[in-house]
Design a protein around this motif. Structure first.
Motif, mmCIF file in Angstrom:
data_model
loop_
_atom_site.group_PDB
_atom_site.id
_atom_site.type_symbol
_atom_site.label_atom_id
_atom_site.label_comp_id
_atom_site.label_asym_id
_atom_site.label_seq_id
_atom_site.Cartn_x
_atom_site.Cartn_y
_atom_site.Cartn_z
ATOM 1 N N VAL A 51 11.408 -27.605 -95.439
ATOM 2 C CA VAL A 51 11.432 -29.072 -95.446
ATOM 3 C C VAL A 51 12.566 -29.592 -96.321
ATOM 4 N N ILE A 52 12.660 -29.038 -97.541
ATOM 5 C CA ILE A 52 13.717 -29.459 -98.470
ATOM 6 C C ILE A 52 15.095 -29.113 -97.907
ATOM 7 N N GLY A 53 15.208 -27.907 -97.330
ATOM 8 C CA GLY A 53 16.481 -27.493 -96.745
ATOM 9 C C GLY A 53 16.895 -28.377 -95.593
ATOM 10 N N GLY A 54 15.943 -28.737 -94.729
ATOM 11 C CA GLY A 54 16.239 -29.619 -93.606
ATOM 12 C C GLY A 54 16.675 -30.993 -94.065
ATOM 13 N N PHE A 55 15.997 -31.514 -95.092
ATOM 14 C CA PHE A 55 16.339 -32.835 -95.628
ATOM 15 C C PHE A 55 17.733 -32.818 -96.246
ATOM 16 N N LEU A 56 18.031 -31.743 -96.994
ATOM 17 C CA LEU A 56 19.357 -31.628 -97.614
ATOM 18 C C LEU A 56 20.450 -31.495 -96.566
ATOM 19 N N LEU A 57 20.157 -30.762 -95.488
ATOM 20 C CA LEU A 57 21.125 -30.607 -94.401
ATOM 21 C C LEU A 57 21.454 -31.956 -93.781
ATOM 22 N N LEU A 58 20.420 -32.783 -93.603
ATOM 23 C CA LEU A 58 20.632 -34.116 -93.048
ATOM 24 C C LEU A 58 21.439 -34.984 -94.001
ATOM 25 N N ILE A 59 21.158 -34.859 -95.313
ATOM 26 C CA ILE A 59 21.894 -35.640 -96.315
ATOM 27 C C ILE A 59 23.379 -35.281 -96.279
ATOM 28 N N ILE A 60 23.667 -33.968 -96.221
ATOM 29 C CA ILE A 60 25.064 -33.510 -96.175
ATOM 30 C C ILE A 60 25.775 -34.047 -94.946
ATOM 31 N N SER A 61 25.109 -33.939 -93.789
ATOM 32 C CA SER A 61 25.733 -34.412 -92.553
ATOM 33 C C SER A 61 25.901 -35.928 -92.570
ATOM 34 N N SER A 121 9.511 -26.400 -90.209
ATOM 35 C CA SER A 121 9.634 -27.052 -91.518
ATOM 36 C C SER A 121 11.000 -27.709 -91.671
ATOM 37 N N VAL A 122 12.046 -27.003 -91.241
ATOM 38 C CA VAL A 122 13.403 -27.554 -91.285
ATOM 39 C C VAL A 122 13.490 -28.783 -90.386
ATOM 40 N N ALA A 123 12.877 -28.669 -89.212
ATOM 41 C CA ALA A 123 12.886 -29.781 -88.269
ATOM 42 C C ALA A 123 12.234 -31.023 -88.872
ATOM 43 N N PHE A 124 11.121 -30.819 -89.584
ATOM 44 C CA PHE A 124 10.444 -31.943 -90.230
ATOM 45 C C PHE A 124 11.352 -32.580 -91.282
ATOM 46 N N GLY A 125 12.025 -31.744 -92.070
ATOM 47 C CA GLY A 125 12.939 -32.259 -93.086
ATOM 48 C C GLY A 125 14.096 -33.039 -92.486
ATOM 49 N N VAL A 126 14.633 -32.514 -91.384
ATOM 50 C CA VAL A 126 15.755 -33.185 -90.714
ATOM 51 C C VAL A 126 15.313 -34.524 -90.130
ATOM 52 N N ILE A 127 14.188 -34.523 -89.434
ATOM 53 C CA ILE A 127 13.704 -35.753 -88.812
ATOM 54 C C ILE A 127 13.321 -36.786 -89.863
ATOM 55 N N LEU A 128 12.711 -36.332 -90.965
ATOM 56 C CA LEU A 128 12.366 -37.244 -92.053
ATOM 57 C C LEU A 128 13.629 -37.890 -92.624
ATOM 58 N N GLY A 129 14.656 -37.065 -92.845
ATOM 59 C CA GLY A 129 15.924 -37.591 -93.340
ATOM 60 C C GLY A 129 16.581 -38.526 -92.351
ATOM 61 N N VAL A 153 8.794 -40.965 -85.778
ATOM 62 C CA VAL A 153 7.673 -41.049 -86.717
ATOM 63 C C VAL A 153 6.466 -40.303 -86.153
ATOM 64 N N TYR A 154 6.220 -40.496 -84.870
ATOM 65 C CA TYR A 154 5.098 -39.826 -84.206
ATOM 66 C C TYR A 154 5.257 -38.306 -84.290
ATOM 67 N N ILE A 155 6.445 -37.832 -83.963
ATOM 68 C CA ILE A 155 6.711 -36.385 -83.981
ATOM 69 C C ILE A 155 6.570 -35.823 -85.394
ATOM 70 N N ALA A 156 7.149 -36.539 -86.371
ATOM 71 C CA ALA A 156 7.138 -36.054 -87.751
ATOM 72 C C ALA A 156 5.730 -35.995 -88.334
#
Length: 261
Positions: A243-253, A37-45, A219-222
């Motif tokens: 998912v939300i945590g992964g997306f937020l992590l990407l935003i911060i980075s 789930s985190v991976a999906f959030g990170v890749i989406l971000g 995109v394929y992976i996500a």
């Protein structure tokens, strides 16, 4: 120049750190689902906040706005097709069977996780080579900015390592092989920096094309791999948090990366 190369090597090691951390939880199904789930959030971000804007910026400067949009669409399709072709050379996994039995068929589920781990690694290698090129150029111009940028990139490289660990380890892949794969992915950032050092630079248009293809792979992976897994997880609340945590992590980075870049 030497310090710039060292930074490209160090930033890749964040992936190895994420992999080693993830391996310590390889028998925890909830942790595996959370990692996916985190991976999906990170890749989406990564797709929305970094790859698309960067790719558009590079291509629009070289071929114009309209052509750049068309090019991104075509390159994305190429990336998706490339990974689809790669499916033919990876142990078969059946989404339908896995979903029908709700992961009770361990063999089918393991093959699916193995598949995600391998194609994710391929996409990461291409992305990291490009990222290594960018990091090398920034650090060569300003070593302080390069060091801070290294930290920013490293933050979202850790979850990438978790993708490798959580998928391959739970598909009964041997630990030493997982470490080797993670090491190859980690070193790919250094390879990008080394290319810049040897060639003295890379055509900006070529970089844009590679980013576009990488976009398609992500995109394929996500969509076709990670999201498929998430939709059939029993603990939906945990999946949403991941998912939300992964997306937020990407935003911060990304904020850190752009602030110092």
């Amino acid at each position: 120049m030497l310090i710039s190369l060292i930074l490209t090597l160090l930033v890749g090691l964040f992936i190895l750190i994420g992999t080693i951390y993830g391996l310590s939880y390889k028998n925890n199904k909830e942790f595996t689902d959370f990692s996916i789930s985190v991976a999906f959030g990170v890749i989406l971000g990564l797709i929305i906040l970094e790859i698309i804007p960067e790719c558009f910026s590079i291509l629009s400067d070289n071929v114009g706005t309209i052509r750049s949009i068309i090019s991104i669409i075509l390159l994305t399709l190429i990336g998706i097709i490339l990974l689809k072709i790669l499916d033919l050379f990876i142990p078969h996994h059946t989404h339908e069977a896995t979903h029908h039995h709700k992961h009770k068929d361990d063999s089918c589920h393991n093959n699916h996780l193995h598949h995600i781990g391998i194609i994710s690694s391929v996409a990461m290698i291409i992305h990291n080579i490009i990222e290594g090129m960018s990091l090398y150029l920034v650090s060569k111009s300003n070593i302080t900015s390069g060091m801070l940028l290294c930290v920013g990139i490293g933050l979202h490289n850790i979850p990438m390592g978790l993708i490798i660990a959580s998928t391959l380890s739970n598909s009964n892949y041997q630990k030493n092989k997982i470490i080797k794969i993670s090491l190859i992915v980690s070193v790919s950032t250094f390879v990008g920096g080394l290319f810049m050092w040897v060639l003295g630079g890379v055509n900006e248009l070529v970089e844009g094309v590679l980013l576009g293809i990488t976009l398609g792979m992500l995109v394929y992976i996500a969509i076709f791999e990670l999201l498929s897994q998430i939709c059939h997880m029993n603990n939906k609340k945990l999946a949403k948090i991941g998912v939300i945590g992964g997306f937020l992590l990407l935003i911060i980075s990304t904020i850190i990366e752009h602030f110092v870049g």
